[in-house]
Motif scaffolding. Structure first.
Motif, PDB file in Angstrom:
ATOM      1  N   LEU A 306      43.870  34.926  28.822  1.00 32.19           N
ATOM      2  CA  LEU A 306      42.886  35.578  27.957  1.00 32.19           C
ATOM      3  C   LEU A 306      41.754  36.191  28.773  1.00 32.19           C
ATOM      4  O   LEU A 306      41.273  37.298  28.488  1.00 32.19           O
ATOM      5  CB  LEU A 306      42.327  34.572  26.955  1.00 32.19           C
ATOM      6  CG  LEU A 306      43.295  34.083  25.868  1.00 32.19           C
ATOM      7  CD1 LEU A 306      42.644  32.996  25.022  1.00 32.19           C
ATOM      8  CD2 LEU A 306      43.752  35.245  24.996  1.00 32.19           C
ATOM      9  N   ARG A 307      41.327  35.467  29.805  1.00 31.61           N
ATOM     10  CA  ARG A 307      40.254  35.986  30.646  1.00 31.61           C
ATOM     11  C   ARG A 307      40.678  37.271  31.355  1.00 31.61           C
ATOM     12  O   ARG A 307      39.930  38.253  31.413  1.00 31.61           O
ATOM     13  CB  ARG A 307      39.860  34.929  31.674  1.00 31.61           C
ATOM     14  CG  ARG A 307      38.675  35.324  32.556  1.00 31.61           C
ATOM     15  CD  ARG A 307      38.383  34.221  33.535  1.00 31.61           C
ATOM     16  NE  ARG A 307      37.271  34.576  34.408  1.00 31.61           N
ATOM     17  CZ  ARG A 307      36.861  33.838  35.424  1.00 31.61           C
ATOM     18  NH1 ARG A 307      37.492  32.692  35.696  1.00 31.61           N
ATOM     19  NH2 ARG A 307      35.846  34.227  36.170  1.00 31.61           N
ATOM     20  N   PHE A 308      41.926  37.241  31.897  1.00 27.55           N
ATOM     21  CA  PHE A 308      42.453  38.432  32.565  1.00 27.55           C
ATOM     22  C   PHE A 308      42.595  39.587  31.582  1.00 27.55           C
ATOM     23  O   PHE A 308      42.247  40.733  31.882  1.00 27.55           O
ATOM     24  CB  PHE A 308      43.786  38.097  33.212  1.00 27.55           C
ATOM     25  CG  PHE A 308      44.454  39.264  33.866  1.00 27.55           C
ATOM     26  CD1 PHE A 308      44.015  39.758  35.097  1.00 27.55           C
ATOM     27  CD2 PHE A 308      45.532  39.901  33.243  1.00 27.55           C
ATOM     28  CE1 PHE A 308      44.636  40.847  35.686  1.00 27.55           C
ATOM     29  CE2 PHE A 308      46.145  40.996  33.834  1.00 27.55           C
ATOM     30  CZ  PHE A 308      45.704  41.460  35.063  1.00 27.55           C
ATOM     31  N   GLY A 309      43.099  39.294  30.391  1.00 25.57           N
ATOM     32  CA  GLY A 309      43.279  40.340  29.389  1.00 25.57           C
ATOM     33  C   GLY A 309      41.964  40.935  28.930  1.00 25.57           C
ATOM     34  O   GLY A 309      41.848  42.156  28.746  1.00 25.57           O
ATOM     35  N   ILE A 310      40.953  40.080  28.744  1.00 20.37           N
ATOM     36  CA  ILE A 310      39.648  40.573  28.311  1.00 20.37           C
ATOM     37  C   ILE A 310      39.019  41.454  29.387  1.00 20.37           C
ATOM     38  O   ILE A 310      38.407  42.500  29.098  1.00 20.37           O
ATOM     39  CB  ILE A 310      38.728  39.397  27.960  1.00 20.37           C
ATOM     40  CG1 ILE A 310      39.243  38.689  26.687  1.00 20.37           C
ATOM     41  CG2 ILE A 310      37.290  39.844  27.762  1.00 20.37           C
ATOM     42  CD1 ILE A 310      38.532  37.406  26.358  1.00 20.37           C
ATOM     43  N   ARG A 311      39.156  41.046  30.650  1.00 22.25           N
ATOM     44  CA  ARG A 311      38.600  41.851  31.736  1.00 22.25           C
ATOM     45  C   ARG A 311      39.276  43.224  31.807  1.00 22.25           C
ATOM     46  O   ARG A 311      38.607  44.246  31.983  1.00 22.25           O
ATOM     47  CB  ARG A 311      38.757  41.116  33.058  1.00 22.25           C
ATOM     48  CG  ARG A 311      37.770  39.968  33.231  1.00 22.25           C
ATOM     49  CD  ARG A 311      37.915  39.340  34.596  1.00 22.25           C
ATOM     50  NE  ARG A 311      36.891  38.325  34.821  1.00 22.25           N
ATOM     51  CZ  ARG A 311      36.775  37.621  35.946  1.00 22.25           C
ATOM     52  NH1 ARG A 311      37.644  37.844  36.947  1.00 22.25           N
ATOM     53  NH2 ARG A 311      35.830  36.736  36.085  1.00 22.25           N
ATOM     54  N   TYR A 313      40.754  44.746  29.375  1.00 26.84           N
ATOM     55  CA  TYR A 313      40.348  45.505  28.198  1.00 26.84           C
ATOM     56  C   TYR A 313      38.935  46.083  28.385  1.00 26.84           C
ATOM     57  O   TYR A 313      38.687  47.248  28.048  1.00 26.84           O
ATOM     58  CB  TYR A 313      40.387  44.597  26.970  1.00 26.84           C
ATOM     59  CG  TYR A 313      39.900  45.257  25.711  1.00 26.84           C
ATOM     60  CD1 TYR A 313      40.698  46.188  25.036  1.00 26.84           C
ATOM     61  CD2 TYR A 313      38.636  44.969  25.201  1.00 26.84           C
ATOM     62  CE1 TYR A 313      40.248  46.810  23.887  1.00 26.84           C
ATOM     63  CE2 TYR A 313      38.181  45.577  24.053  1.00 26.84           C
ATOM     64  CZ  TYR A 313      38.989  46.500  23.387  1.00 26.84           C
ATOM     65  OH  TYR A 313      38.547  47.114  22.240  1.00 26.84           O
ATOM     66  N   ASN A 314      38.031  45.311  28.960  1.00 26.93           N
ATOM     67  CA  ASN A 314      36.668  45.796  29.195  1.00 26.93           C
ATOM     68  C   ASN A 314      36.660  46.965  30.178  1.00 26.93           C
ATOM     69  O   ASN A 314      35.921  47.951  29.993  1.00 26.93           O
ATOM     70  CB  ASN A 314      35.778  44.674  29.712  1.00 26.93           C
ATOM     71  CG  ASN A 314      35.471  43.640  28.626  1.00 26.93           C
ATOM     72  OD1 ASN A 314      35.560  43.945  27.444  1.00 26.93           O
ATOM     73  ND2 ASN A 314      35.119  42.432  29.034  1.00 26.93           N
ATOM     74  N   ARG A 315      37.487  46.837  31.252  1.00 30.07           N
ATOM     75  CA  ARG A 315      37.554  47.935  32.220  1.00 30.07           C
ATOM     76  C   ARG A 315      38.101  49.201  31.567  1.00 30.07           C
ATOM     77  O   ARG A 315      37.656  50.309  31.857  1.00 30.07           O
ATOM     78  CB  ARG A 315      38.419  47.530  33.417  1.00 30.07           C
ATOM     79  CG  ARG A 315      37.717  46.540  34.354  1.00 30.07           C
ATOM     80  CD  ARG A 315      38.403  46.497  35.712  1.00 30.07           C
ATOM     81  NE  ARG A 315      39.752  45.992  35.590  1.00 30.07           N
ATOM     82  CZ  ARG A 315      40.097  44.708  35.778  1.00 30.07           C
ATOM     83  NH1 ARG A 315      39.161  43.805  36.066  1.00 30.07           N
ATOM     84  NH2 ARG A 315      41.344  44.328  35.662  1.00 30.07           N
TER      85      ARG A 315
END
Length: 326
Positions: A306-311, A313-315
């Motif tokens: 989730l952390r990797f996916g959120i990062r 997505y933010n980028r």
């Protein structure tokens, strides 16, 4: 003390009897009547011979009766036919009377009425041998001034451990009867989790066993939890946790889930004419470490995903916003 030896047949018993236990009351000097039903399960006629024996606590806290010869006591008060003939598949009621002597002290008196396909034989040492026998226990209370007296001597888990990895968990308690008649402790074992919510209610004496006078009996009840079932379940067979296979253990611990600290309360009631109560409690901790390990590792992996996916997505959002500004 003389002991009766009873030998069992190798094949299935040809005659059945009901009920297997009679609980009666009488006054000193009174004669009471009762009966048992005999059923011939075979296609041939059977001649059954009767005999009566007293019984007392066996002495090992199992509740099993120890049969003794008929010199006096309840067995000597029973009157019934010496033999009875049953035709093929025939059912017959066998009546009997109990003549209580007038000078009998109040209290509990215990015996058994046996039927056998061969006459009882008395050995030279006074013991009695019965073959192919069936019997009905007779628990007689002679009325009078009687005070029930009992208490819980011990309560805990069968393996006497605080830590447990999975269910089922068997609880035991030892109940002492200090009175002159039998007592039947009835009640529940209530398991509550660390939030104070009831996780399970277990019958404390599911078979309705009695504790004979001046004796101690051990009772056992087993906790098997299922999701959302805190009521009394009629469970007669309990699964065995797998000994091998990590994922089998994970699956088992998930199916019969329990986790954390539990307070276990034993509440009993007993008494013939006056109701008495007794209680005891213990604490246990259940830690299904196979399931906990998999859950923890899974949660860590999910966290990083989730952390990797959120990062990412933010980028992607930032990159898209920069393009629009150009």
């Amino acid at each position: 003390m003389l002991i009766v030896f009873i030998t069992l047949p190798q094949n299935a018993q040809a005659t059945t009897l009901s009920p297997v236990r009679l609980e009666l009351t009488a006054n000193p000097g009174e004669t009471i009547q009762s009966s048992i039903k005999l059923i011939n399960e075979t296609q041939s006629s059977e001649v059954l011979y009767t005999t009566t024996l007293n019984f007392e606590p066996k002495g090992d806290e199992s509740g099993e009766p120890n049969f003794v010869p008929t010199k006096d006591g309840l067995a000597a008060w029973v009157r019934t036919d010496y033999s009875v003939t049953l035709g093929p598949k025939e059912q017959k009621v066998l009546p009997f009377t109990i003549q209580v002597p007038a000078d009998t002290e109040p209290g509990g008196y215990f015996g058994a009425l046996f039927t056998s396909t061969t006459p009882p034989k008395e050995n030279t040492d006074g013991s009695v041998m019965l073959t192919e026998r069936v019997g009905s226990l007779i628990l007689l209370r002679v009325n009078g001034e009687l005070a029930d007296s009992g208490d819980i001597l011990e309560f805990g888990t069968k393996n006497k451990s605080f830590w447990h990895t999975t269910l089922p968990i068997t609880f035991y308690y030892r109940f002492q009867n200090s009175g002159l008649d039998r007592v039947r402790p009835l009640g529940d074992i209530i398991v509550k989790n660390w939030f104070g919510r009831t996780s399970k209610i277990i019958p404390a004496n599911p078979e309705g066993g009695n504790v004979l006078p001046k004796s101690i009996r051990r009772f056992e009840s087993t906790w098997l939890n299922r999701w959302g079932k805190a009521n009394k379940e009629d469970i007669t067979q309990f699964p065995t946790p797998p000994e091998h296979g990590f994922w089998k253990k994970v699956s088992y611990e998930a199916k019969y889930f329990a986790w954390g600290r539990y307070k276990v309360q034993l509440n009993l009631a007993y008494g013939f004419t006056e109701l008495h109560s007794a209680s005891s409690s213990t604490t246990i901790f259940v830690f299904p470490w196979h399931l906990t390990l998999v859950s923890t590792v899974g949660a860590i992996i999910l966290f990083f995903i989730l952390r990797f996916g959120i990062r990412r997505y933010n980028r992607w959002i930032i990159k898209k916003a920069v393009k629009k500004t150009k």
